[in-house]
Design a protein around this motif. Sequence first.
Motif, PDB file in Angstrom:
ATOM      1  N   SER A  76      60.093  29.176  68.327  1.00 52.00           N
ATOM      2  CA  SER A  76      60.160  28.890  69.759  1.00 52.00           C
ATOM      3  C   SER A  76      59.486  27.563  70.112  1.00 52.00           C
ATOM      4  CB  SER A  76      59.523  30.028  70.552  1.00 52.00           C
ATOM      5  OG  SER A  76      58.223  30.230  70.051  1.00 52.00           O
ATOM      6  N   ARG A  96      61.684  24.473  71.467  1.00 50.54           N
ATOM      7  CA  ARG A  96      62.239  24.673  72.796  1.00 50.54           C
ATOM      8  C   ARG A  96      61.117  24.562  73.847  1.00 50.54           C
ATOM      9  NH1 ARG A  96      65.126  29.157  72.163  1.00 50.54           N
ATOM     10  NH2 ARG A  96      67.058  28.048  71.885  1.00 50.54           N
ATOM     11  N   ASN A  97      59.970  25.208  73.531  1.00 50.44           N
ATOM     12  CA  ASN A  97      58.854  25.143  74.477  1.00 50.44           C
ATOM     13  C   ASN A  97      58.378  23.711  74.651  1.00 50.44           C
ATOM     14  OD1 ASN A  97      58.938  27.805  74.870  1.00 50.44           O
ATOM     15  ND2 ASN A  97      57.252  28.320  73.465  1.00 50.44           N
TER      16      ASN A  97
END
Length: 345
Positions: free
Chosen positions: A51, A54-55
């Motif tokens: 993740s 994307r973060n």
Amino acid sequence: MIDWFSVKDLGYSSKKGLRKAKPLLAPSTADNHPDEKPVAQETSKDKQPHSLPRNAFLLAAPVVLLALLFANLQYSGPSPLRTITALNTAPSFIAAAEASIRSPVTAAKFYANKARLAWTWWKVTGVKPGAGQCLSKRFVETDFISLEECDVLQKLAEFSRTHQNVGDELTGTNIWELLSLNASREDLAILKRTRDRMRDAVELAIPNETPLYLDYTHLTSRTPGNFDYSHGIHADNCRLSHDRTECLELPENCCSWRSRSALLYLNGEPEISGGEFLFSDEPECGGELIVRPKCGLMAAFSSGRENPHGVLKVHNGTRRALALWFTYDKNRKEYTSLDTPGWPN
Ligand SMILES: O=C(O)CCC(=O)C(=O)O
Ligand SMILES: [Fe+2]
């Protein structure tokens, strides 16, 4: 149409030219290996590497937007559009440009696009774009067309037979010549689409109340020559005096009606050396700026004395470009009729 805040733009950097766009988000392992067994109980720590990109992007986007906004607020000089009024040779041009910006929709599009162009300018020239002032008179786009489209346009440029300069350093071809020499319809369709997209990009970035028309399409080929410049420093719609303090009316036959200019470069990376495009010294734009021609790179600007520019000597290879000039004078439009025989609709 313009690709707002195109993610692929973020894959470029530096003065030296452009490298290939790289995806911001790495494809997930599961996508790559459909047969791979899923991990039974993923802990939150395990998930982090997937993740994070994307973060990181979600966190970075507002920071970049704030930075661009801050850069714009810092600028305290006259309105960029007024600056053009002072310099441009066509007096009605700026009043019309300001009026066009009064519509909130146009304003929103204009400023969103300007923020994107500020970023691109920085990546290509390495110079902060004078907090916005500069971009109202000149801008660059990267990756505007694909390598395949560059190849097609280069092929069309090979039709050139109009020798125009001392030493035959520059040859050019135009649409009439391409039609008379029976260039392929598919290739002409790519030329037509590209020039329409260039018109849209220029109209959005340097606006006016009235529509912008194509005045002339020139596919140019420049070869190594004997002088420092393949095309000396000049302005496109008037004749610059030597000290560049004055720009005199050009003769009737060419080209005071031109208001915008755009150059799209067509050579793949190792094909040429030299032939750099030069924006001459302008303190608020970061001084003299060199733009290295490369397939898909477009340099565009208002055509008056505010944008002296030129082309440095080509050292090796044949430098190919699609040069377009635009006008607000409907009577100067390159095509009065879309059904010109042979021209794709
Ligand atoms: O080819 C270029 O980069 C610029 C050419 C130019 O300035 C012109 O033809 O007026
Ligand atoms: Fe020019």
